[in-house]
Design a protein around this motif. Structure first.
Motif, short mmCIF file in Angstrom:
data_model
loop_
_atom_site.label_atom_id
_atom_site.label_comp_id
_atom_site.label_asym_id
_atom_site.label_seq_id
_atom_site.Cartn_x
_atom_site.Cartn_y
_atom_site.Cartn_z
N ASN A 30 0.80 -1.23 0.00
CA ASN A 30 0.00 0.00 0.00
C ASN A 30 0.84 1.28 0.00
O ASN A 30 0.63 2.13 -0.84
N PHE A 31 1.76 1.42 0.96
CA PHE A 31 2.49 2.67 1.10
C PHE A 31 3.94 2.43 1.52
O PHE A 31 4.26 1.39 2.08
N THR A 32 4.75 3.46 1.30
CA THR A 32 6.08 3.56 1.90
C THR A 32 6.02 4.74 2.86
O THR A 32 5.59 5.83 2.47
N LEU A 33 6.45 4.52 4.10
CA LEU A 33 6.52 5.60 5.07
C LEU A 33 7.99 5.95 5.25
O LEU A 33 8.80 5.10 5.63
N ILE A 34 8.33 7.20 4.93
CA ILE A 34 9.69 7.70 5.14
C ILE A 34 9.64 8.66 6.31
O ILE A 34 8.91 9.65 6.28
N LEU A 35 10.40 8.33 7.34
CA LEU A 35 10.49 9.18 8.51
C LEU A 35 11.87 9.82 8.53
O LEU A 35 12.88 9.14 8.72
N PHE A 36 11.92 11.11 8.27
CA PHE A 36 13.18 11.85 8.38
C PHE A 36 13.29 12.31 9.84
O PHE A 36 12.36 12.89 10.38
N TYR A 37 14.42 12.01 10.46
CA TYR A 37 14.62 12.42 11.86
C TYR A 37 15.89 13.26 11.98
O TYR A 37 16.75 13.24 11.11
N GLU A 114 25.02 19.57 18.67
CA GLU A 114 24.40 19.19 17.41
C GLU A 114 25.39 19.29 16.25
O GLU A 114 26.38 20.03 16.34
N PRO A 115 25.10 18.58 15.15
CA PRO A 115 25.93 18.73 13.94
C PRO A 115 25.86 20.17 13.42
O PRO A 115 24.94 20.92 13.78
N GLU A 116 26.77 20.53 12.55
CA GLU A 116 26.79 21.90 12.01
C GLU A 116 25.47 22.24 11.33
O GLU A 116 24.91 23.31 11.55
N PHE A 117 24.96 21.33 10.50
CA PHE A 117 23.65 21.49 9.84
C PHE A 117 22.96 20.14 9.86
O PHE A 117 23.62 19.09 9.73
N PHE A 118 21.64 20.14 9.97
CA PHE A 118 20.87 18.90 9.93
C PHE A 118 19.44 19.21 9.53
O PHE A 118 18.98 20.34 9.63
N ALA A 119 18.74 18.17 9.10
CA ALA A 119 17.34 18.31 8.70
C ALA A 119 16.42 18.13 9.90
O ALA A 119 16.65 17.26 10.74
N GLU A 120 15.40 18.94 9.95
CA GLU A 120 14.36 18.80 10.97
C GLU A 120 13.41 17.67 10.53
O GLU A 120 13.46 17.20 9.40
N PRO A 121 12.52 17.22 11.44
CA PRO A 121 11.70 16.04 11.15
C PRO A 121 10.69 16.21 10.03
O PRO A 121 10.15 17.30 9.80
N GLY A 122 10.41 15.09 9.38
CA GLY A 122 9.37 15.03 8.37
C GLY A 122 8.88 13.60 8.22
O GLY A 122 9.67 12.66 8.34
N LEU A 123 7.60 13.45 7.99
CA LEU A 123 7.00 12.14 7.76
C LEU A 123 6.31 12.20 6.40
O LEU A 123 5.52 13.10 6.15
N PHE A 124 6.64 11.25 5.55
CA PHE A 124 6.03 11.17 4.23
C PHE A 124 5.43 9.79 4.03
O PHE A 124 6.09 8.78 4.27
N LEU A 125 4.19 9.76 3.58
CA LEU A 125 3.54 8.53 3.20
C LEU A 125 3.38 8.57 1.68
O LEU A 125 2.75 9.49 1.15
N LEU A 126 4.00 7.62 1.01
CA LEU A 126 4.00 7.58 -0.45
C LEU A 126 3.21 6.37 -0.93
O LEU A 126 3.28 5.30 -0.32
N THR A 127 2.52 6.53 -2.05
CA THR A 127 1.81 5.40 -2.63
C THR A 127 2.82 4.39 -3.15
O THR A 127 4.02 4.66 -3.21
N ALA A 128 2.33 3.25 -3.58
CA ALA A 128 3.22 2.19 -4.09
C ALA A 128 4.02 2.65 -5.30
O ALA A 128 5.10 2.13 -5.56
#
Length: 168
Positions: A30-37, A114-128
């Protein structure tokens, strides 16, 4: 920023198990869930990923493939995997700041440990077929979606054939 109903950017990321995960090679039911942390430096991320570990069987039951990704280095990501209770989560590392920006993630410059630069959180739900269905992006470590709410949303989406929203 990527809008719902748009194709997600291609993503190829190294995993702590010394393999490479490619979005184009995913074939979830159904989906792919990508959790950026944010990374190992973030105690809120540890809590979130450990909760994801506990919820993993529920995502699998719903035909959802899961991955968690950070901008951390290989060394730090492997330490994260060893020290946090997240044994079954595919853990990706080395997301570049440029790639994070393509996904619409907020970027922070580090303070304290913390590292010099980093990404803040994001959650993506992608279709197949890697179309963005649902996204939740934070500019702070706080206020992330609860996995029980995400799972409830997925249940409704699958039951009602609910369309992606937010594309207009």
């Amino acid at each position: 920023m990527i809008k719902p109903r748009e194709k997600a950017p291609e993503l190829s990321i190294k995993l702590v198990n010394d393999t490479t995960w490619k979005l184009s090679e995913q074939s979830p039911e159904n989906f792919t869930l990508i959790l950026f942390y944010r990374g190992k430096h973030c105690p809120v991320c540890q809590k979130q990923l450990e909760q994801l570990q506990k919820s993993l069987p529920k995502f699998t039951e719903r035909g959802v493939n899961v991955i968690a990704i950070s901008t951390d280095t290989e060394e730090i990501a492997k330490a994260t995997h060893n020290e946090w209770a997240i044994d079954d989560i595919p853990l990706g590392y080395g997301l570049s700041i440029d790639e994070a920006r393509k996904w619409g993630l907020f970027i922070s410059s580090g303070i304290k440990q913390e590292p010099e630069f980093f990404a803040e959180p994001g959650l993506f739900l992608l279709t197949a077929d890697s179309i963005v269905y649902w996204e939740s992006i934070q500019s702070m470590p706080f206020g992330r979606p609860e996995f029980r709410d995400v799972l409830g949303g997925i249940d409704y989406i699958l039951k009602a054939d609910y369309p992606a929203r937010g594309e207009a």
